[in-house]
Design a protein around this motif. Structure first.
Motif, PDB file in Angstrom:
ATOM      1  N   UNK A   3       0.836  -1.193   0.000  1.00 50.35           N
ATOM      2  CA  UNK A   3       0.000   0.000   0.000  1.00 50.35           C
ATOM      3  C   UNK A   3       0.878   1.252   0.000  1.00 50.35           C
ATOM      4  N   UNK A   4       0.399   2.282  -0.686  1.00 43.37           N
ATOM      5  CA  UNK A   4       1.192   3.506  -0.793  1.00 43.37           C
ATOM      6  C   UNK A   4       0.898   4.430   0.387  1.00 43.37           C
ATOM      7  N   UNK A   5       1.444   4.058   1.548  1.00 38.76           N
ATOM      8  CA  UNK A   5       1.310   4.913   2.716  1.00 38.76           C
ATOM      9  C   UNK A   5       2.300   6.073   2.615  1.00 38.76           C
ATOM     10  N   UNK A   6       2.413   6.849   3.680  1.00 44.27           N
ATOM     11  CA  UNK A   6       3.272   8.037   3.643  1.00 44.27           C
ATOM     12  C   UNK A   6       4.733   7.684   3.363  1.00 44.27           C
TER      13      UNK A   6
ATOM     14  N   UNK B   5      -0.844   6.594 -12.627  1.00 37.94           N
ATOM     15  CA  UNK B   5      -1.123   5.366 -11.870  1.00 37.94           C
ATOM     16  C   UNK B   5      -0.015   5.073 -10.865  1.00 37.94           C
ATOM     17  N   UNK B   6       1.240   5.261 -11.298  1.00 34.85           N
ATOM     18  CA  UNK B   6       2.367   4.991 -10.391  1.00 34.85           C
ATOM     19  C   UNK B   6       2.280   5.884  -9.156  1.00 34.85           C
ATOM     20  N   UNK B   7       1.895   7.172  -9.337  1.00 33.17           N
ATOM     21  CA  UNK B   7       1.874   8.123  -8.223  1.00 33.17           C
ATOM     22  C   UNK B   7       0.509   8.211  -7.542  1.00 33.17           C
ATOM     23  N   UNK B   8      -0.420   7.369  -7.942  1.00 31.78           N
ATOM     24  CA  UNK B   8      -1.738   7.367  -7.320  1.00 31.78           C
ATOM     25  C   UNK B   8      -1.661   6.634  -5.980  1.00 31.78           C
ATOM     26  N   UNK B   9      -1.896   7.331  -4.850  1.00 34.20           N
ATOM     27  CA  UNK B   9      -1.742   6.696  -3.537  1.00 34.20           C
ATOM     28  C   UNK B   9      -2.777   5.610  -3.253  1.00 34.20           C
ATOM     29  N   UNK B  10      -3.843   5.544  -4.038  1.00 38.88           N
ATOM     30  CA  UNK B  10      -4.881   4.534  -3.776  1.00 38.88           C
ATOM     31  C   UNK B  10      -4.621   3.213  -4.514  1.00 38.88           C
ATOM     32  N   UNK B  11      -3.657   3.203  -5.420  1.00 37.03           N
ATOM     33  CA  UNK B  11      -3.364   1.984  -6.192  1.00 37.03           C
ATOM     34  C   UNK B  11      -2.086   1.349  -5.645  1.00 37.03           C
TER      35      UNK B  11
ATOM     36  N   UNK C 196       6.880   8.895   0.118  1.00 33.54           N
ATOM     37  CA  UNK C 196       8.139   9.625   0.268  1.00 33.54           C
ATOM     38  C   UNK C 196       9.218   9.039  -0.637  1.00 33.54           C
ATOM     39  N   UNK C 197       9.198   7.721  -0.823  1.00 35.62           N
ATOM     40  CA  UNK C 197      10.147   7.102  -1.755  1.00 35.62           C
ATOM     41  C   UNK C 197       9.880   7.546  -3.182  1.00 35.62           C
ATOM     42  N   UNK C 198       8.609   7.708  -3.524  1.00 37.45           N
ATOM     43  CA  UNK C 198       8.257   8.162  -4.874  1.00 37.45           C
ATOM     44  C   UNK C 198       8.605   9.630  -5.092  1.00 37.45           C
TER      45      UNK C 198
END
Length: 922
Positions: free
Chosen positions: A600-603, A893-899, A607-609
């Motif tokens: 999951x794309x948590x905080x 899509x890569x930067x979408x925090x919900x995916x 931050x890595x992205x």
């Protein structure tokens, strides 16, 4: 007289026939039986009830040699005594290449080769390509210093002198290495008949000794052989026996047995699903019962045959669960025992002085020791572990923490002796094996006799060493035998394991400082050929008297093997009339559900992205086309590689070829960036190919898999590439390995600028067209059906090369604009020599779509091959807008925090993913 009481088995063994023949001959007196190895003696003495005098041929020759055979370490110390003062190397530095020298000296004397003549011929071989390649492989040995440092010292000018002086000093002291002792063996007074039983390979030193024995005593020979392979000149099982039969002192002793035509014999060729399945199949067979509840395969009539030690560990592990006595004399790899891990921990304890590290190593040591400790000691170990967890020290740790600052060997000797004295008493195979390993280790340490010794030297020596694992139940035991050491043994039932090509015969490699062709000229056989012939003989002679033979091989190879059955099995199916039954065996394991991994794309992940986003403070990371391709292939792979930055170790031959090809092309063209390239200039570059290849290979930091083959292949491919450039000249070279970086704005709730970058192999201009050139040495597809398909995860496997080139063209257009046409120019190296080779990128046209006249022929040719019409892209500009739209959609899509970063569903991608073990899909 010989006893007539022979142990009855269902099918007469070779040794029983030998004994019966000697009984019928009415001999007076007790002969001396001479065998190839100790396992043959064990079996012979189990066949007859009376005790006969038996000895192995090596032992017999040592008794009649003028020299005493020294242990290897003692020999290496003496050799180092000659070399060390000149080379200024410690014994540890000398050990590895000294061992190689000693093996060469041993072979020379075992085969009665004139060492002086051989070394006189050596300088003539030094410049041969084969010898240079052979030396290059020796450089990879971690024990050897760079070979160039030794050229003036030993290799080659002083090697003859070293060989001669080493032999002379040993003989003056009445000592020698094995080959030297055998070459000096001469039979003394012999007052009894000699009976030689069941030999195959005899070295010239052994043959000469036996010939001398015939002049002094009555001798009888029994050869364990079958006409099927003895009289077949292309069957390598009879290679050495045919040579012996030509000698006048052996000719009359060869039998005319023909066991391999027995119609009752059954040979099962069993293809197993895995190597583990082979072991499980044998274990299941050993547990089978017949109607009266007796075992189907009686242990003393059954053997399990291996080639090498790869399956010994799982085999012995499974046999430990059965209550079947064993009989074996196996060379077992010491590094496969728990005791090897114990000594690793002890070395780490000795080397460290940091308290936390010591506690960690001590905890591991106690855990490893606990299963082998007696009951009383186990309670002490539990208390010690509790103290470690609480951070306490006690007197119990003094022995292990080396407070007396002992040298390594005394420290290990004291600690290991303490473990040995408290070792559990039991007959379980696992405990016996490790108790034997501890015995071996203590003997090994005593044999070193060194005042100082580094941990790395000790562990490297142990890692390469093998110990004798002996189970002594010759009458009732199940035999486990190495095929090349199975002389004189016969069984009703035989299970052959791991009969894959590359495993049976086992692929072997032995370092040597003697060129291969020189060895051949002087009659020194190559070690791999000796092993192959011995394996073939062992295989065929075990078939002779057996009635039920099961030969297992795997669908998928492992280690050095392949997915193909051994050449010995193939030969058997073609040149024998045995009843051969082919079948399959597989194991059905319950599938353990493996939960899908999704990050999951948590905080913390976001931050890595963030490092790929444009920031005010300056330089940031950028996404490359490879990163985008990785995400399309598997988002989780992208996460591991580009966010966590987990390292990969990939050094395949294709990768080496690709990197070197790109490197040499850049070396050739870089000086001419900005210049016009004409045909004369291209031809000048062609003359520099060999030099640039040599410099590129020399700059390569890791060992190449096949440098000579790689050099030849590069020369051919680069020559073809420049031929194509010659045909395309003139053109203007705009740059090579051109790095470009550009940002792209993503629309959405939060506006982001993402940095993208790439390095283009070559950019040139031909007429009014800018070519964006990308060399591809791997498999690459140059055709696409539409731009949309470039962003389809299901099709990215075949569209990688085209995606990458579109990405480069987009970067170039974004940075420079261009009035000229921009042509994506893919050069698939693998297709260089095809009849219809056509570089570039092609896009599918509608059935009624127009084709430009210039590429009509190309389209027709593609139509013949695929049934569809494709048009070469001469100017990419009309396709860049849909490509940019697809690229933005991918980045959003890569930067979408919900995916989340989820695993791919395409398991084929997992097959070559370096992170497959993390995902548990291996």
């Amino acid at each position: 007289m010989f006893t007539n009481h022979i142990k009855t088995i269902q099918y007469p063994s070779f040794l029983a026939e030998v004994l019966a023949h000697l009984n019928r001959s009415g001999r007076v007196g007790e002969p001396l039986f001479i065998f190839p190895n100790q396992l043959s003696i064990d079996c012979f003495q189990s066949v007859c009830n009376s005790s006969h005098i038996c000895i192995t041929l090596p032992h017999f020759m040592r008794k009649h040699s003028k020299l005493t055979c020294l242990p290897t370490l003692d020999l290496l110390r003496r050799l180092h005594g000659l070399v060390g003062p000149i080379s200024k190397e410690s014994f540890e530095q000398f050990y590895g290449w000294g061992l190689t020298l000693l093996q060469d000296f041993n072979r020379i004397d075992s085969y009665l080769v004139d060492g002086a003549a051989l070394f006189t011929s050596l300088p003539k071989q030094l410049t041969s390509n084969a010898f240079i390649d052979q030396m290059a492989s020796l450089k990879k040995d971690r024990w050897l210093l760079p070979l160039e440092q030794k050229e003036g010292l030993l290799f080659w000018k002083q090697l003859p002198l070293l060989y001669q002086s080493f032999r002379e000093k040993l003989m003056e002291a009445g000592e020698g290495y094995e080959g030297l002792c055998y070459s000096m063996a001469q039979p003394k007074a012999i007052d009894q008949e000699l009976v030689f039983v069941g030999f195959n390979l005899l070295t010239p030193a052994e043959e000469r000794f036996i010939e001398q024995c015939q002049l002094m005593a009555s001798t009888t020979f029994f050869w364990d052989v079958d006409r099927h392979y003895l009289d077949n000149p292309i069957n390598i099982a009879g290679h050495y026996l045919r040579q012996h039969r030509e000698k006048k002192w052996f000719q009359e002793s060869f039998p005319t047995g023909n066991y391999l035509t027995d119609p009752h014999k059954k040979v099962f060729l069993i293809e197993a699903s895995t190597t583990v399945a082979q072991v499980q199949a044998v274990i299941a067979a050993l547990q089978e019962k017949i109607n009266d509840s007796h075992p189907k395969f009686l242990p003393n009539q059954t053997a399990i045959v291996v080639s090498g030690s790869d399956l010994l560990i799982p085999l012995l592990d499974q046999l430990a669960t059965l209550s079947i006595p064993l009989h074996c004399r196996l060379d077992y790899p010491f590094s496969a025992t728990v005791i090897y891990t114990v000594v690793e921990r002890l070395v780490q304890l000795w080397e460290t002085s940091e308290k936390e590290e010591m506690y960690g190593h001590m905890a591991h040591l106690l855990a490893l020791w606990h299963p082998f400790a007696k009951a009383g000691m186990q309670s002490k170990l539990t208390a010690m572990r509790q103290s470690l967890n609480e951070g306490k020290q006690s007197d119990a740790f003094d022995l292990w923490f080396n407070k007396d600052h002992q040298a390594l060997l005394p420290y290990l000797r004291e600690g290991l002796t303490y473990i040995y004295n408290h070792f559990i008493e039991g007959d379980h195979l696992f405990f016996e094996l490790n108790k034997r390993a501890l015995d071996y280790l203590l003997g090994y340490i005593e044999g070193l006799e060194m005042a100082t010794c580094s941990g790395a030297f000790l562990l490297n020596g142990l890692k390469e060493s093998r110990m004798l694992f002996h189970q002594d139940n010759p009458v009732t035991g199940l035999y486990i035998i190495e095929v090349a050491e199975s002389y004189n043994l016969d069984f009703e039932h035989v299970f052959f394991l791991d009969m894959n090509e590359g495993c049976f015969p086992k692929v072997t490699h032995h370092d040597s400082f003697l060129p291969y062709d020189l060895c051949h000229s002087f009659g020194l056989p190559l070690a791999d050929k000796v092993a192959e012939n011995k394996t073939a003989y062992g295989f065929y002679r075990l078939l002779q008297r057996a009635q039920n033979i099961c030969c297992y091989f795997s669908q998928k190879g492992h280690l050095d093997g392949s997915g193909e059955m051994s050449r010995l099995l193939l030969q058997l199916t073609f040149d024998s009339k045995l009843k051969i039954i082919e079948t399959h065996h597989s194991i059905n394991l319950l599938e353990r559900p493996v939960a899908a991994i999704a990050i999951q794309k948590d905080d913390s992940v976001m931050q890595l992205l963030d490092r790929f986003l444009e920031k005010e403070e300056g330089a940031v990371s950028s996404l490359t086309p490879s990163a985008c391709i990785s995400y399309l292939s598997c988002p989780l792979q992208f996460y591991f590689k580009y966010l966590l930055q987990l390292r990969q170790t990939v050094a395949t031959e294709d990768v080496q070829l690709g990197i070197l090809f790109h490197d040499v092309m850049a070396r050739l063209y870089r000086p001419f960036a900005g210049s016009q390239i004409d045909t004369n200039m291209v031809r000048q570059l062609q003359s520099k190919i060999k030099v640039e290849i040599a410099e590129a290979i020399a700059a390569w930091r890791t060992p190449l898999s096949a440098p000579m083959l790689l050099h030849a292949l590069l020369e051919k491919l680069l020559g073809r590439m420049l031929d194509l450039d010659d045909a395309a000249a003139p053109f203007t070279l705009l740059g090579v390995e051109v790095a470009m970086k550009q940002s792209i704005m993503l629309d959405g709730e939060i506006a982001r600028k993402v940095w993208l970058s790439g390095t283009i192999d070559r950019i040139d201009r031909q007429n009014h067209c800018v070519r964006i050139i990308d060399y591809k040495t791997g498999r690459s597809n140059c055709k696409i059906s539409s731009i949309v398909n470039l962003f389809d995860p299901g099709k990215i496997k075949t569209n990688k090369a085209v995606f990458q080139l579109f990405f480069y063209a987009w970067l170039f257009q974004s940075l420079h604009g261009a009035d000229n046409a921009i042509m994506p120019y893919l050069i698939p190296i693998r297709e260089f020599f095809l009849a219809h080779y056509t570089p570039g990128i092609f896009i599918q046209q509608p059935d009624n779509g127009p084709l430009s006249k210039a590429i009509y022929d190309v389209a027709i040719e593609f139509g013949k091959r695929s049934g569809k019409k494709y048009q070469q892209i001469e100017d990419i500009k009309e396709y860049l807008q849909p490509f940019e739209e697809g690229l933005k959609g991918l980045l959003v899509e890569i930067f979408n925090p919900t995916i989340p970063f989820a695993q791919t569903e395409d398991l084929e991608i997992c097959g070559y993913c370096p992170y497959v073990r993390i995902c548990q899909r291996d």
